[in-house]
Scaffold this active site. Structure first.
Site, short mmCIF file in Angstrom:
data_model
loop_
_atom_site.label_atom_id
_atom_site.label_comp_id
_atom_site.label_asym_id
_atom_site.label_seq_id
_atom_site.Cartn_x
_atom_site.Cartn_y
_atom_site.Cartn_z
N ASP A 8 0.87 -1.16 0.00
CA ASP A 8 0.00 0.00 0.00
C ASP A 8 0.92 1.23 0.00
O ASP A 8 2.10 1.12 0.30
CB ASP A 8 -0.87 -0.07 1.27
CG ASP A 8 -1.61 1.23 1.50
OD1 ASP A 8 -2.29 1.69 0.56
OD2 ASP A 8 -1.50 1.77 2.62
N ASP A 10 -0.06 5.14 1.03
CA ASP A 10 -0.23 6.09 2.14
C ASP A 10 -0.39 5.38 3.47
O ASP A 10 -1.22 4.48 3.62
CB ASP A 10 -1.44 6.98 1.87
CG ASP A 10 -1.30 7.78 0.59
OD1 ASP A 10 -0.16 7.98 0.12
OD2 ASP A 10 -2.33 8.22 0.04
N ASN A 52 -5.36 3.18 -3.27
CA ASN A 52 -6.66 3.82 -3.52
C ASN A 52 -6.46 5.33 -3.53
O ASN A 52 -5.91 5.88 -2.58
CB ASN A 52 -7.65 3.49 -2.39
CG ASN A 52 -8.22 2.08 -2.49
OD1 ASN A 52 -8.00 1.36 -3.45
ND2 ASN A 52 -8.98 1.70 -1.45
MG LIG Z 1 -2.89 3.14 3.51
#
Ligand SMILES: [Mg+2]
Length: 180
Positions: A8, A10, A52
């Protein structure tokens, strides 16, 4: 040991104080990120970022700024001989099983197809419940991090999911990865 390590973005490799990052000057890797990736490299040097970014659809993020940030990320990985094979981002809101947005597994299926990845022998690392949910749906191993948004999801993750490891942050994950 792993075909691919999915990361991932962030809250995993960089801080995420506002919930979205719309300029390169606000993008900061955690100070331990590259030490961690150097350890993780021994377990797989095939890295893919899956992130995302619904802020694009909301108008909080500009696509040119996002591209600039990802260009910078690629350069920083390359400088350190980290094989970042791709960065996938999702701007949609749908969270169906096959959606691009995590917990949908669309980004993982796309990576599998485009990069010939064996998902069952891959690992997902992230700080959100959706990272762990997507990993389980795609039958991947997972590490849940308490950095970023992690602490706020901890109880729900523990109740509903089975990450292979829960770690304080990416560096701790890297140091403890041999236990999974
Ligand atoms: Mg994250």
């Amino acid at each position: 040991m792993f075909d691919t390590i999915f990361l991932d973005r962030d809250g995993t490799i960089n801080g995420d104080p506002l919930g979205y990052i719309n300029s390169l000057s606000d993008y900061h890797f955690y100070d331990y990120t590259f030490e961690a990736l150097d350890i993780l490299k021994k377990y797989s040097n095939n890295l893919v970022i899956v992130t995302n970014q619904s802020g694009l659809a909301e108008g909080k993020l500009d696509i040119n700024n996002l591209n600039e940030i990802h260009h910078f990320v690629r350069e920083e990985f390359e400088k350190r001989d980290l094989n970042l094979r791709a960065i996938y981002f999702s701007q949609d809101y749908h969270e169906d099983f096959n959606s691009m947005r995590k917990p949908g597994i669309g980004m993982f299926l796309k990576a599998k197809e485009e990069l010939d990845i064996d998902l069952k022998n891959s690992l997902m690392i992230g700080d959100s419940i959706v990272d762990i949910q997507a990993a389980e749906r795609a039958e991947m191993k997972s590490i849940f991090l308490l950095s970023g948004q992690g602490k706020s999801y901890l109880e729900d993750v523990k109740r509903d999911y089975k990450p292979n490891l829960i770690a304080r942050d990416l560096l701790h994950a890297a140091k403890e990865i041999s236990s999974i």
